[in-house]
Design a protein around this motif. Sequence first.
Motif, mmCIF file in Angstrom:
data_model
loop_
_atom_site.group_PDB
_atom_site.id
_atom_site.type_symbol
_atom_site.label_atom_id
_atom_site.label_comp_id
_atom_site.label_asym_id
_atom_site.label_seq_id
_atom_site.Cartn_x
_atom_site.Cartn_y
_atom_site.Cartn_z
ATOM 1 N N SER A 104 0.841 -1.202 0.000
ATOM 2 C CA SER A 104 0.000 0.000 0.000
ATOM 3 C C SER A 104 0.876 1.250 0.000
ATOM 4 O O SER A 104 1.979 1.256 0.539
ATOM 5 N N MET A 105 0.348 2.275 -0.617
ATOM 6 C CA MET A 105 1.064 3.539 -0.730
ATOM 7 C C MET A 105 0.992 4.300 0.596
ATOM 8 O O MET A 105 0.170 3.984 1.460
ATOM 9 N N PRO A 106 1.851 5.312 0.762
ATOM 10 C CA PRO A 106 1.839 6.099 2.002
ATOM 11 C C PRO A 106 0.480 6.765 2.235
ATOM 12 O O PRO A 106 -0.231 7.088 1.285
ATOM 13 N N SER A 107 0.155 6.959 3.507
ATOM 14 C CA SER A 107 -1.104 7.623 3.855
ATOM 15 C C SER A 107 -0.883 8.510 5.079
ATOM 16 O O SER A 107 0.121 8.388 5.778
ATOM 17 N N ALA A 108 -1.824 9.399 5.300
ATOM 18 C CA ALA A 108 -1.765 10.310 6.450
ATOM 19 C C ALA A 108 -3.128 10.301 7.128
ATOM 20 O O ALA A 108 -4.166 10.123 6.472
ATOM 21 N N GLN A 109 -3.117 10.498 8.426
ATOM 22 C CA GLN A 109 -4.365 10.509 9.185
ATOM 23 C C GLN A 109 -5.007 11.886 9.115
ATOM 24 O O GLN A 109 -4.364 12.907 9.360
ATOM 25 N N GLY A 110 -6.296 11.895 8.758
ATOM 26 C CA GLY A 110 -7.035 13.146 8.682
ATOM 27 C C GLY A 110 -7.548 13.573 10.043
ATOM 28 O O GLY A 110 -7.459 12.836 11.033
ATOM 29 N N LYS A 111 -8.107 14.750 10.109
ATOM 30 C CA LYS A 111 -8.638 15.274 11.374
ATOM 31 C C LYS A 111 -9.800 14.445 11.895
ATOM 32 O O LYS A 111 -10.126 14.496 13.074
ATOM 33 N N ASP A 112 -10.434 13.663 11.002
ATOM 34 C CA ASP A 112 -11.545 12.819 11.407
ATOM 35 C C ASP A 112 -11.071 11.461 11.929
ATOM 36 O O ASP A 112 -11.873 10.611 12.285
ATOM 37 N N GLY A 113 -9.739 11.251 11.968
ATOM 38 C CA GLY A 113 -9.190 10.004 12.481
ATOM 39 C C GLY A 113 -9.031 8.907 11.440
ATOM 40 O O GLY A 113 -8.439 7.877 11.712
ATOM 41 N N LYS A 114 -9.572 9.128 10.245
ATOM 42 C CA LYS A 114 -9.446 8.136 9.176
ATOM 43 C C LYS A 114 -8.122 8.335 8.437
ATOM 44 O O LYS A 114 -7.544 9.423 8.457
ATOM 45 N N TRP A 115 -7.663 7.261 7.772
ATOM 46 C CA TRP A 115 -6.411 7.315 7.012
ATOM 47 C C TRP A 115 -6.717 7.533 5.535
ATOM 48 O O TRP A 115 -7.605 6.896 4.975
#
Length: 82
Positions: A46-57
């Motif tokens: 899987s490619m890189p991801s970041a956590q959003g303000k809603d807690g989802k990736w």
Amino acid sequence: KMIEVARLYRFENDGHLKAFADVIFNSQLLVKGVRVADGRNGLYVSMPSAQGKDGKWYPTVMLLEDSLKEELQTTVLEAYNV
């Protein structure tokens, strides 16, 4: 070769995450933080991801061509299995 693994760091534990890889695309773009993980159907990439303000990736890098996704999966898992 369109995709090559520049570096692969394996984790020596029983967790879901098995490795991080730095991947070079077309000798022009380096993507750091590509992950090798163990899922319900075996190993996947899987490619890189970041956590959003809603807690989802959310992915920070996305491959749009299915053929490129398949080549990434094959190339990184080959490097992991060496």
